[in-house]
Scaffold this active site. Structure first.
Site, PDB file in Angstrom:
ATOM      1  CG  HIS A  13      -1.918   1.037   1.319  1.00 33.35           C
ATOM      2  ND1 HIS A  13      -2.194   1.726   2.471  1.00 33.35           N
ATOM      3  CD2 HIS A  13      -2.775   1.523   0.375  1.00 33.35           C
ATOM      4  CE1 HIS A  13      -3.176   2.578   2.258  1.00 33.35           C
ATOM      5  NE2 HIS A  13      -3.546   2.481   0.999  1.00 33.35           N
ATOM      6  CD  GLU A  40      -2.940   2.260  -3.366  1.00 37.06           C
ATOM      7  OE1 GLU A  40      -3.897   3.021  -3.518  1.00 37.06           O
ATOM      8  OE2 GLU A  40      -2.012   2.497  -2.554  1.00 37.06           O
ATOM      9  CG  ASP A  42      -2.944   7.012  -3.188  1.00 30.03           C
ATOM     10  OD1 ASP A  42      -3.962   6.335  -3.419  1.00 30.03           O
ATOM     11  OD2 ASP A  42      -2.249   6.884  -2.153  1.00 30.03           O
ATOM     12  CG  HIS A  55      -3.608   9.387   0.355  1.00 33.91           C
ATOM     13  ND1 HIS A  55      -4.461  10.115   1.167  1.00 33.91           N
ATOM     14  CD2 HIS A  55      -4.231   8.198   0.149  1.00 33.91           C
ATOM     15  CE1 HIS A  55      -5.531   9.404   1.440  1.00 33.91           C
ATOM     16  NE2 HIS A  55      -5.425   8.225   0.838  1.00 33.91           N
ATOM     17  CD  GLU A 115      -6.893   5.286  -4.592  1.00 38.97           C
ATOM     18  OE1 GLU A 115      -6.173   4.735  -3.747  1.00 38.97           O
ATOM     19  OE2 GLU A 115      -7.832   6.057  -4.308  1.00 38.97           O
TER      20      GLU A 115
HETATM   21  O1  G3P Z   1      -6.320   1.596  -3.404  1.00 38.33           O
HETATM   22  C1  G3P Z   1      -6.758   1.179  -2.162  1.00 38.33           C
HETATM   23  C2  G3P Z   1      -6.503   2.181  -1.072  1.00 38.33           C
HETATM   24  O2  G3P Z   1      -5.294   2.865  -1.298  1.00 38.33           O
HETATM   25  C3  G3P Z   1      -7.628   3.163  -0.979  1.00 38.33           C
HETATM   26  O3  G3P Z   1      -7.523   4.007   0.117  1.00 38.33           O
HETATM   27  O4  G3P Z   1      -7.158   6.245   1.019  1.00 38.33           O
HETATM   28  O5  G3P Z   1      -5.301   4.610   1.064  1.00 38.33           O
HETATM   29  O6  G3P Z   1      -5.999   5.635  -1.084  1.00 38.33           O
HETATM   30  P1  G3P Z   1      -6.453   5.169   0.274  1.00 38.33           P
HETATM   31 MG    MG Z   2      -4.725   4.560  -2.444  1.00 40.39          MG
END
Ligand code: G3P
Ligand code: MG
Length: 250
Positions: A13, A40, A42, A55, A115
């Site tokens: 993450h 993953e 952002d 993020h 993402e």
């Molecule tokens: O992509 C899954 C997760 O990253 C979604 O939540 O807020 O960490 O971007 P967040």
């Molecule tokens: Mg995310």
């Protein structure tokens, strides 16, 4: 069961969760050093449409800047310190462009889940630009980046700009119409907040030809529940705790 899914089960993450400043190259290096093969992150746009990793909409929490990231040109964002908030060892770590992350991921044979995290008001533009950039950066390479978003307009724009890139609908809740939306966008996966996922939902997704993924699975009990439900992948912050699992799953 859906087929043709080239991605690993384990997904780090924001690069490496909390062990390094999130969404930086340092985080990707940390995750890779712990055996993770997929990441993953952002992605949003600078004011001059450069896709980069961050993020929050605001700069305060994870950089030395102030205010809305999407209002700054890349030349200004590139000057910020995106590491000191995490610790002195990461002082001076820059915000990465999507291009810089692609370079690292491709050179190391890693997979990525981009993402699409638009600044408010530019959902369609962000989906369009991120998908076009991803298409260009990963041309001819396998596996392609998996594009996901909570924002339906961003996914719609990504589908129009790069129909061949796989998409996933992100769900924080099971809102009315989510299943039809995922189908309409030809999503290859749905990624839910993990408490929403169970065996019945996995079966529903599989029967529709979609994979079932979950975020952010950190506790062993939650992981056990997700494995029992039959999910196809988990996004985790705990790259150290699950390093052996990630390595074994290669
Ligand atoms: O992509 C899954 C997760 O990253 C979604 O939540 O807020 O960490 O971007 P967040
Ligand atoms: Mg995310």
């Amino acid at each position: 069961m859906p087929h043709d899914w080239p991605y690993p089960f384990w997904i780090a993450h924001r690069g490496a969760g909390r062990r390094a400043p999130e969404n930086t190259l340092a985080a990707f290096r940390e995750g890779a050093a712990h055996g993770f093969r997929m990441f993953e992150c952002d992605v949003k746009l600078s004011a001059d449409d450069v896709p980069f990793l961050l993020h929050d909409s605001d700069l305060e929490r994870t950089t030395s800047g102030l205010g809305l990231a999407g209002e700054r040109p890349w030349a200004a964002l590139a000057q910020l310190d995106a590491g000191s908030w995490h610790g002195a060892l990461h002082a001076g770590e820059p915000l990465p462009t999507l291009q810089a992350i692609a370079r690292f991921v491709i050179a190391n044979g890693l997979a990525v889940n981009l993402e699409i995290k638009p600044s408010p008001g530019v959902e369609t533009r962000t989906g369009d630009f991120v998908a076009r950039a991803a298409l260009e950066l990963w041309t001819g390479l396998q596996p392609p980046p998996l594009l996901s978003s909570f924002e339906v307009p961003a996914l719609e724009a990504a589908a129009a700009a790069a129909p061949a890139l796989p998409r996933a609908l992100l769900l924080e809740e099971l809102w009315a119409g989510w299943f039809e939306t995922a189908r309409r966008l030809s999503c290859r996966a749905v990624v839910t907040h993990h408490p929403l996922m169970d065996a019945a939902l996995v079966q529903t997704l599989h029967a529709a030809g979609m994979r079932a993924l979950v975020y952010t699975v950190n506790a062993p009990a939650d992981l056990a529940a997700m494995r029992a439900a039959g999910v196809d992948g988990v996004i985790t912050d705990e790259v150290e705790r699950y390093a052996a699992d990630a390595r074994a799953a290669r």
